[in-house]
Write a protein that holds these residues in place. Structure first.
Motif, PDB file in Angstrom:
ATOM      1  N   LEU A   3      42.937  74.362  60.730  1.00 49.62           N
ATOM      2  CA  LEU A   3      43.699  73.813  59.611  1.00 49.62           C
ATOM      3  C   LEU A   3      45.092  73.493  60.121  1.00 49.62           C
ATOM      4  N   GLU A  63      48.477  68.899  56.370  1.00 50.15           N
ATOM      5  CA  GLU A  63      47.239  68.328  55.866  1.00 50.15           C
ATOM      6  C   GLU A  63      46.874  68.938  54.506  1.00 50.15           C
ATOM      7  N   TYR A 117      43.443  70.188  52.364  1.00 49.88           N
ATOM      8  CA  TYR A 117      42.027  70.501  52.513  1.00 49.88           C
ATOM      9  C   TYR A 117      41.443  71.003  51.197  1.00 49.88           C
ATOM     10  N   THR A 140      50.874  72.563  54.469  1.00 53.07           N
ATOM     11  CA  THR A 140      49.447  72.384  54.253  1.00 53.07           C
ATOM     12  C   THR A 140      49.058  72.960  52.893  1.00 53.07           C
ATOM     13  N   VAL A 152      45.572  74.232  50.978  1.00 48.35           N
ATOM     14  CA  VAL A 152      44.140  74.536  51.078  1.00 48.35           C
ATOM     15  C   VAL A 152      43.679  74.978  49.694  1.00 48.35           C
ATOM     16  N   TYR A 183      42.960  64.509  49.704  1.00 46.01           N
ATOM     17  CA  TYR A 183      42.452  65.423  50.715  1.00 46.01           C
ATOM     18  C   TYR A 183      42.211  64.726  52.051  1.00 46.01           C
ATOM     19  N   LYS A 206      40.452  66.389  54.412  1.00 46.90           N
ATOM     20  CA  LYS A 206      39.098  66.810  54.769  1.00 46.90           C
ATOM     21  C   LYS A 206      38.553  67.736  53.672  1.00 46.90           C
TER      22      LYS A 206
END
Length: 232
Positions: free
Chosen positions: A49, A53, A55, A212, A214, A226, A228
């Motif tokens: 991760l 980003e 996720y 990030t 998540v 998103y 991923k």
């Protein structure tokens, strides 16, 4: 991050993070699933991760998404494999390391919220914010108004609905610096309008810190761009 001697004992180290850039799950698996034939894009795989980003981890009930959040944040250790922050195995962390990581680099929205029911909504957020003074009181009050809780600042959490409590828990998680934010089913009890507002606030805070996000979900997704999507 870098390793620093914690004392004169050569084998005793503590972690000194300036910024946390990645979290690696290296064949991580809950011990309770060790005898199962697990089909997962997370468990028993090598997953990284990256900072900045977004996720989504989708799972059926009982697949271990809350366990995953607890493993990453250090509240549970009943797993095999490794979890590494910038290449450092979290099993080597001291209590002091975890205090630093959780106050400055890793924030968590618990599925069960873990608010203090006897405190007011604003007190629950301020008790977190006072650790780092990350936000000003007017900024926090503006958040409360934005999520429809401007008139609930001084209401005790035990007197609020679960959906209202869920919004308080999210604002509390945002009231600290972070490189990674773990949100375990954060909008499960919110209507679409409030879920959208929360998504915008969360996304803006993450962008401001280059952080990030998540998110875990068993059905209801946050509306986020998103990078991923994993199937747990």
């Amino acid at each position: 991050c870098r390793l620093m001697p914690a004392s004169s004992h050569l084998n005793n180290y503590t972690i000194d993070f300036s910024v946390m850039n990645d979290i690696r799950l290296n064949h991580t698996l809950p011990r309770v699933l060790s005898s199962s034939n697990v089909q997962s894009e997370i468990w028993n795989n090598d997953v990284v991760l990256q900072k900045g980003e977004i996720y989504l981890i989708e799972a059926s009930s009982g697949a271990g998404k809350s366990s995953l959040c607890s493993f990453i944040s250090g509240y549970r250790k009943d797993f095999s494999g490794m979890i590494l922050f910038d290449g450092v195995d979290v099993s080597t962390f001291t209590i002091k390391d975890w205090v630093d990581v959780r106050s400055r680099h890793l924030s968590l929205v618990f599925q069960e919220l873990k608010l203090f029911p006897e405190l007011t909504a604003i007190e629950n957020v301020l008790i977190k914010n006072q650790l780092t003074n990350h936000k000003t009181l007017p900024q926090i009050e503006e958040w409360f108004s934005a999520v429809g809780l401007g008139d609930k600042l001084n209401s005790k959490v035990c007197e609020m609905s679960f959906g209202q409590q869920q919004r308080v828990a999210i604002l509390r998680a945002l009231s600290q610096p972070f490189d990674f934010l773990l949100a375990d089913e954060p909008v499960s009890h919110l209507d679409d309008a409030n879920a959208h507002i929360i998504s915008e606030i969360l996304l803006n805070e993450a962008k401001a810190q280059g952080a990030t996000i998540v998110v875990t979900s068993i059905g209801k997704r946050m509306n986020l761009p998103y990078n991923k999507i994993f199937c747990l």
